[in-house]
Design a protein around this motif. Sequence first.
Motif, PDB file in Angstrom:
ATOM      1  N   UNK A   1      12.722   6.037 -32.524  1.00  0.00           N
ATOM      2  CA  UNK A   1      13.867   6.814 -32.039  1.00  0.00           C
ATOM      3  C   UNK A   1      14.197   7.896 -33.057  1.00  0.00           C
ATOM      4  N   UNK A   2      13.963   9.150 -32.703  1.00  0.00           N
ATOM      5  CA  UNK A   2      14.224  10.263 -33.629  1.00  0.00           C
ATOM      6  C   UNK A   2      15.568  10.927 -33.354  1.00  0.00           C
ATOM      7  N   UNK A   3      16.197  11.386 -34.427  1.00  0.00           N
ATOM      8  CA  UNK A   3      17.350  12.275 -34.269  1.00  0.00           C
ATOM      9  C   UNK A   3      16.963  13.613 -34.900  1.00  0.00           C
ATOM     10  N   UNK A   4      17.666  14.667 -34.522  1.00  0.00           N
ATOM     11  CA  UNK A   4      17.272  15.994 -35.006  1.00  0.00           C
ATOM     12  C   UNK A   4      17.352  16.074 -36.527  1.00  0.00           C
TER      13      UNK A   4
ATOM     14  N   UNK B   1      31.125   3.292 -34.191  1.00  0.00           N
ATOM     15  CA  UNK B   1      31.638   3.200 -32.827  1.00  0.00           C
ATOM     16  C   UNK B   1      31.061   4.307 -31.944  1.00  0.00           C
ATOM     17  N   UNK B   2      30.886   4.014 -30.655  1.00  0.00           N
ATOM     18  CA  UNK B   2      30.302   5.020 -29.752  1.00  0.00           C
ATOM     19  C   UNK B   2      31.298   6.156 -29.497  1.00  0.00           C
ATOM     20  N   UNK B   3      32.575   5.823 -29.384  1.00  0.00           N
ATOM     21  CA  UNK B   3      33.554   6.897 -29.163  1.00  0.00           C
ATOM     22  C   UNK B   3      34.752   6.397 -28.388  1.00  0.00           C
ATOM     23  N   UNK B   4      35.653   7.335 -28.117  1.00  0.00           N
ATOM     24  CA  UNK B   4      36.952   6.941 -27.573  1.00  0.00           C
ATOM     25  C   UNK B   4      36.904   6.176 -26.257  1.00  0.00           C
ATOM     26  N   UNK B   5      36.090   6.614 -25.347  1.00  0.00           N
ATOM     27  CA  UNK B   5      36.055   5.939 -24.033  1.00  0.00           C
ATOM     28  C   UNK B   5      35.279   4.620 -24.086  1.00  0.00           C
ATOM     29  N   UNK B   6      34.822   4.258 -25.268  1.00  0.00           N
ATOM     30  CA  UNK B   6      33.934   3.095 -25.401  1.00  0.00           C
ATOM     31  C   UNK B   6      34.486   2.094 -26.407  1.00  0.00           C
ATOM     32  N   UNK B   7      35.795   1.938 -26.436  1.00  0.00           N
ATOM     33  CA  UNK B   7      36.425   1.046 -27.426  1.00  0.00           C
ATOM     34  C   UNK B   7      35.720  -0.315 -27.503  1.00  0.00           C
ATOM     35  N   UNK B   8      35.262  -0.682 -28.675  1.00  0.00           N
ATOM     36  CA  UNK B   8      34.566  -1.984 -28.826  1.00  0.00           C
ATOM     37  C   UNK B   8      33.049  -1.874 -28.715  1.00  0.00           C
ATOM     38  N   UNK B   9      32.532  -0.667 -28.399  1.00  0.00           N
ATOM     39  CA  UNK B   9      31.060  -0.506 -28.349  1.00  0.00           C
ATOM     40  C   UNK B   9      30.595   0.226 -29.620  1.00  0.00           C
ATOM     41  N   UNK B  10      29.527  -0.285 -30.200  1.00  0.00           N
ATOM     42  CA  UNK B  10      28.983   0.253 -31.461  1.00  0.00           C
ATOM     43  C   UNK B  10      27.493   0.513 -31.318  1.00  0.00           C
ATOM     44  N   UNK B  11      26.995   1.330 -32.220  1.00  0.00           N
ATOM     45  CA  UNK B  11      25.560   1.616 -32.204  1.00  0.00           C
ATOM     46  C   UNK B  11      25.026   1.680 -33.645  1.00  0.00           C
ATOM     47  N   UNK B  12      23.773   1.289 -33.802  1.00  0.00           N
ATOM     48  CA  UNK B  12      23.029   1.645 -35.017  1.00  0.00           C
ATOM     49  C   UNK B  12      21.614   1.908 -34.533  1.00  0.00           C
ATOM     50  N   UNK B  13      21.233   3.163 -34.529  1.00  0.00           N
ATOM     51  CA  UNK B  13      19.949   3.541 -33.905  1.00  0.00           C
ATOM     52  C   UNK B  13      19.565   4.951 -34.328  1.00  0.00           C
ATOM     53  N   UNK B  14      18.268   5.251 -34.200  1.00  0.00           N
ATOM     54  CA  UNK B  14      17.790   6.610 -34.480  1.00  0.00           C
ATOM     55  C   UNK B  14      17.255   6.744 -35.893  1.00  0.00           C
ATOM     56  N   UNK B  15      16.472   5.768 -36.334  1.00  0.00           N
ATOM     57  CA  UNK B  15      15.989   5.773 -37.727  1.00  0.00           C
ATOM     58  C   UNK B  15      14.828   6.736 -37.959  1.00  0.00           C
ATOM     59  N   UNK B  16      14.384   7.385 -36.914  1.00  0.00           N
ATOM     60  CA  UNK B  16      13.403   8.468 -37.048  1.00  0.00           C
ATOM     61  C   UNK B  16      12.117   8.023 -37.762  1.00  0.00           C
TER      62      UNK B  16
END
Length: 487
Positions: A418-421, A429-444
């Motif tokens: 998974x690449x990020x630019x 946290x994913x963001x405001x509309x996603x309270x309680x959802x988290x991510x760790x991803x995009x290690x390129x």
Amino acid sequence: MAHWFPFPFNELAGAQKALLELEAQDDARADLPVPNPTKSFWLDSTPGVNPLAKEGSEGALTTDADVCIVGSGITGVSTAYHLSRLLQGSTNGPLRVVILEARDFCSGATGRNGGHLTSRAFVEFSDFEKLYGREEAIKSIAIEDYTVRRLVELIKADDVANDVDLISSEHVHLAFTNEELAYGKADFAAAKAAGLNLDHVQWMDAEEMQAKYGAAYPGVKWPGNNVWPLKLVTHLFQSSQKDESKLSMNLHTHTPVTAVSARSPESSDPFARRWSVRTARGTISCGYVVHATNAYASYLLPHLHGPRGIIPARGQIIAVRADVSAEELTKTSYGGNQGFEYWFPMPAKLSEGKTDQPLVIMGGGREATGPRYETYTTDDSTLNPVVGKGLREFLPHVFPTKYAKGREPEMEWSGIMGFTAIGDPFVGPIGERFEGQYISAGYSGHGMPRAFSCAEVVAQMIVASLLGSEWAPPEWLPKRYLTWEKR
Ligand SMILES: Cc1cc2nc3c(=O)[nH]c(=O)nc-3n(C[C@H](O)[C@H](O)[C@H](O)COP(=O)(O)OP(=O)(O)OC[C@H]3O[C@@H](n4cnc5c(N)ncnc54)[C@H](O)[C@@H]3O)c2cc1C
């Protein structure tokens, strides 16, 4: 230096960066993992090596959990591991955690990678410093040093070095062009000027490299490790289950998550079941969701598709036999061509006892495929013959006395990164509309020295939320990894 080479040289790294920044295609959202991936050495060479492969794939599905982790690679399992450790002092009952995995346990990138567990030491320091300032550049190295140190300490403390096939030795980076050598030296000088202790780094000219390793290119070495990634993740899973009074864990493999939807209006109760995690086998109600899906993240989070999100890219690896004994190869892991190619000889016991000709795991070659670099595909059921041709030619070309031309690999597989630019993961946290959802991803493509501690950050955030306390960033965490810094 060499005229002909199996792969284009590092000038294309800039082209990859430009590609990752291109406006997304309409079809840029990731698919679910394909059900029939190629067979990797780590997952498929040894019967019984993946005891959790089909765990929880049949029977009743868990219907309720405090934390639902999607993905059973090093990120997902490390999140559970850290949750169990962070809850050790708490007086609350067990936290109920469920891990959902689309295919066999750990069958994503973690089960299909190159097996290197090595900090970048100083590589890219100048770029980090120019782009983000000195403090962030130092943290870019600190997080990797920390992750590798913690994992190696944990393996040794649990006395499983042999079980997970940890080899702690050295990592050699070969510079195939003068330009690459100059970049490396500039990174080294900048890191040193910033105060990093690089006493463990040693530069070698082409003659020294030829004498010691059999490759006539200059290079640099620093301490490095290899590990059998699936065995490490299996150990982390088992460790996190040790204290059931703190964490009760269920794993459901072969259970792809097809959607995550809001269950009820937002609630301030951290244990409220805010989210429905949907699968073809039923729905799980949970308070927290962790997206540990790396390359596949945009399937469940479509706003993370394309250059502002996480771009899937297919990597390819061969397991090929050397022409000389393990002793003549040394316990070294290697990289070159700006990290596009990487390889290491397996210890004798993993080479089916053939100490005279050990197996070597070698990956890379995406840059040979033209302008798309194998991006925007999540299909690891197939191989790219152009990459395969270069991988076959590479070792005999670089080490002419150690690898036979024309020898066919014993295994060959692909896996999805998974690449990020900017080459760094999204953590938090994913963001405001996603309270309680988290991510760790995009290690390129560079997750082994980062995912374990990025998962620690996510686990810390969840525990802080559960206990109503404030999360404080660890001193080794680059600020730019945090999701809210990316908006
Ligand atoms: C060919 C290759 C070589 C590599 N070599 C190295 C290396 O030598 N060193 C290094 O540091 N890094 C390397 N990497 C990168 C490293 O493997 C990754 O960064 C790391 O493994 C990512 O771990 P993860 O747990 O985040 O993702 P993964 O291991 O990919 O785990 C994500 C899991 O989520 C599952 N999943 C996805 N979507 C869903 C869904 N909707 N529902 C349920 N489950 C889902 C997937 O099946 C997968 O098992 C390599 C990667 C590849 C592919």
